[in-house]
Design an enzyme around this catalytic site. Structure first.
Site, PDB file in Angstrom:
ATOM      1  N   LYS A  98       0.869  -1.179   0.000  1.00 40.21           N
ATOM      2  CA  LYS A  98       0.000   0.000   0.000  1.00 40.21           C
ATOM      3  C   LYS A  98       0.903   1.225   0.000  1.00 40.21           C
ATOM      4  O   LYS A  98       1.927   1.242   0.709  1.00 40.21           O
ATOM      5  CB  LYS A  98      -0.892  -0.042   1.247  1.00 40.21           C
ATOM      6  CG  LYS A  98      -1.917   1.083   1.323  1.00 40.21           C
ATOM      7  CD  LYS A  98      -2.849   0.915   2.531  1.00 40.21           C
ATOM      8  CE  LYS A  98      -3.907   2.005   2.586  1.00 40.21           C
ATOM      9  NZ  LYS A  98      -4.826   1.858   3.739  1.00 40.21           N
ATOM     10  N   SER A 154      -9.784   2.012   2.689  1.00 43.09           N
ATOM     11  CA  SER A 154      -8.883   2.752   1.830  1.00 43.09           C
ATOM     12  C   SER A 154      -7.868   1.853   1.109  1.00 43.09           C
ATOM     13  O   SER A 154      -7.238   2.303   0.160  1.00 43.09           O
ATOM     14  CB  SER A 154      -8.133   3.797   2.650  1.00 43.09           C
ATOM     15  OG  SER A 154      -7.310   3.161   3.615  1.00 43.09           O
ATOM     16  N   SER A 197     -10.147  -0.319   6.896  1.00 46.49           N
ATOM     17  CA  SER A 197      -9.515  -0.256   5.567  1.00 46.49           C
ATOM     18  C   SER A 197      -8.807  -1.507   5.078  1.00 46.49           C
ATOM     19  O   SER A 197      -8.425  -1.560   3.910  1.00 46.49           O
ATOM     20  CB  SER A 197      -8.536   0.910   5.509  1.00 46.49           C
ATOM     21  OG  SER A 197      -9.250   2.094   5.304  1.00 46.49           O
TER      22      SER A 197
HETATM   23  N1  GLN Z   1     -13.289   4.467   5.906  1.00 45.15           N
HETATM   24  C1  GLN Z   1     -12.756   4.910   7.158  1.00 45.15           C
HETATM   25  C2  GLN Z   1     -12.302   6.344   7.026  1.00 45.15           C
HETATM   26  O1  GLN Z   1     -12.510   6.904   6.001  1.00 45.15           O
HETATM   27  C3  GLN Z   1     -11.624   4.042   7.584  1.00 45.15           C
HETATM   28  C4  GLN Z   1     -10.412   4.266   6.793  1.00 45.15           C
HETATM   29  C5  GLN Z   1      -9.244   3.444   7.264  1.00 45.15           C
HETATM   30  O2  GLN Z   1      -9.398   2.437   7.935  1.00 45.15           O
HETATM   31  N2  GLN Z   1      -8.068   3.920   6.930  1.00 45.15           N
HETATM   32  O3  GLN Z   1     -11.767   6.915   7.901  1.00 45.15           O
END
Ligand code: GLN
Length: 486
Positions: free
Chosen positions: A77, A152, A176
């Protein structure tokens, strides 16, 4: 080869049926062919990848017992610092940033002899649930390119689902790893907070962020976690515990397992197709010898609101370092220092990141701190206490990973709250610092994958991997792959 498990790849390398260079070439060619339509990778570098593969082939690590993953390719990532590689975190702010060192996770995989294929697309600074906030354009879900891969870590999920990489790293602040794993039909694990080092992992919300593996199966995830996990003196929140073999219990039978089903996870909000797949998976677990126990997580309804105070608060502080001075985007024209800061940040950050910085700054400001931030911290404690109480009567908790299958591009991007609700089942786990996992458990509407979430007590990873593996021995959801791809 593209469908092989890590164990199979390891065996093929040990028997000299293939080499690290051959494997890297196979996947690099596939990336070249399929990435233009999927957009899973932000950066690839054939030269660098092949150089690492040659080192692996010559290292003597391939086929060695203590480095079973040597010679196998993976992708990171783009939130992980990778020395000499561009590291963008999905943002224009870091579009020109070459990492000067390796994140601990990246270094550990390097030492293990794994080969980096490239850097994976993601929501900007890991803020999002659909990959639509990436400066580099959205990632497409390989099961249906009109749909989101989740976020994400959407690039990680799409890359593994499309077999552009055998495995990938992800990070999970509120879901995410688990939510994109669910939406793309993969297995993903968010470890207990502090088990995987955050050193060199670009910070979003430091008290919640945790790196973890994304792969086809629980067995693959166990092998990856064996390399990823471990105490790191460079991360002050890293936990000093004896090393574990996360694959040690994979084969244990599940007789007597008590699965907690929180009634809050099975109420309204979950789509009927998701419910059907999750219930079928629970029936499979009954056949494997598990019993179901009803548990309560009475404060879980407050997890999304508490998260959207705490995470932005931490983000507003973490992201203050991107000021155009030391690294990242700097506005080309400005009047003075203040103007340079504000123009660089205005140009470098996207809309969702700005929204979070504004919310975070607001909830931390004088007069609002007590009303919002302090209150959210108290709720966080209550949520953790709920889990502690629940684990008195069960070994693990199960439920859906996400309320729906992958949605279409644009369906939720205009309404942040709708988007935030994509993580309604995952966020409480981060607030409590618990380990959470998603495994594929069937298909729902439009033949899109559904994920089953498994939540364990602190340090329950080996147990969770065992529970996931036994299910994967009797089902084949995890080896299905998207149709329509070569
Ligand atoms: N979707 C959640 C956010 O936008 C979690 C994102 C994540 O786990 N990095 O914060």
């Amino acid at each position: 080869m593209i469908n092989s498990s890590l164990k199979e790849l390891s065996a093929a390398l040990a028997r000299k049926k293939t080499s690290a260079v051959e494997l890297a070439t196979l996947f690099l060619d596939r990336i070249e062919k399929l990435n233009p339509s999927l957009n899973a990778f932000v950066t690839t570098d054939r030269e660098k990848a092949l150089a690492m593969a040659r080192v692996a082939d010559a290292s003597g690590k391939v086929g060695a017992g203590d480095t079973p993953l040597a010679g196998i390719p993976l992708a990171h990532k783009d939130i992980f610092m990778t020395s000499g590689w561009r590291t963008t975190c999905g943002s224009k702010m870091l579009s020109n940033f070459i990492a000067p060192y390796d994140a601990t996770v990246v270094e550990k995989f390097k030492v293990a002899g794994m080969v980096t294929l490239g850097k994976l697309n993601m929501d900007e600074f890991a803020m999002g649930s659909s990959n639509e906030t990436s400066f580099y354009g959205p990632v497409k879900n390989p099961w249906d390119t009109a749909r989101v891969p989740g976020g994400s870590s959407g690039g990680s999920a799409a890359a593994v689902a499309a077999r552009l990489a055998p495995a990938a790293t992800g990070t999970d602040t509120g879901g995410s790893i688990r939510q994109p794993a669910a939406l793309c039909g993969l297995t993903g694990l968010k470890p207990t907070y502090g088990v995987v080092s955050r050193y060199g992992m670009i910070a979003f919300a430091s008290s919640l962020d945790q790196g973890g593996p994304m792969a086809k199966s629980a067995e693959d995830c166990a092998l990856l976690l064996n390399t990823m996990a471990g105490f790191d003196p460079r991360d002050s929140t890293s936990l000093e515990r004896p090393a574990e073999d996360y694959a040690r219990d994979l084969e244990k039978p599940l007789q007597g397992l008590r699965i907690g089903l929180p009634k809050e996870f099975f109420g309204e909000g979950m789509d009927a197709d998701v419910r059907a797949a999750v219930e079928a998976a629970l029936a499979e677990y009954r056949k494997l010898g598990a019993t179901m126990v009803e548990v309560n997580l009475p404060n879980s309804g407050l997890s999304v609101p508490a998260y959207y105070v705490i995470a932005p608060a931490e983000a507003s502080s973490n992201l203050s370092r991107f000021d155009g001075v030391r690294y990242g985007h700097r506005a080309p024209d400005y009047a003075d220092l203040d103007d340079m800061y504000s123009k660089s940040r205005a140009q470098g950050f996207g809309e969702e990141v700005k929204r979070r910085i504004l919310i975070g700054t607001y909830v931390l400001s004088h007069g609002y701190y007590d009303a919002y931030y302090l209150q959210a911290q108290k709720i966080r404690r209550l949520i953790a206490n709920d889990f502690v109480a629940a684990f008195k009567s069960c070994d693990v908790i199960m439920g859906p990973t996400a309320p729906s299958v992958a949605f279409r591009f644009g369906d939720k991007s205009a309404d942040p709250v709708q988007m935030y609700l994509s993580d309604i089942y995952t966020i409480a786990v981060n607030l409590a610092g618990l380990p959470g996992m998603s495994i594929p458990c069937g298909f729902g509407n439009a033949d899109m994958p559904v994920g089953l979430q498994i939540v364990g007590p602190w340090f329950g990873e080996a147990k969770m991997l065992n529970i996931a593996h036994r299910y994967q021995l009797v089902t084949d959801w995890h080896i299905r792959q998207p149709g329509g791809l070569p």
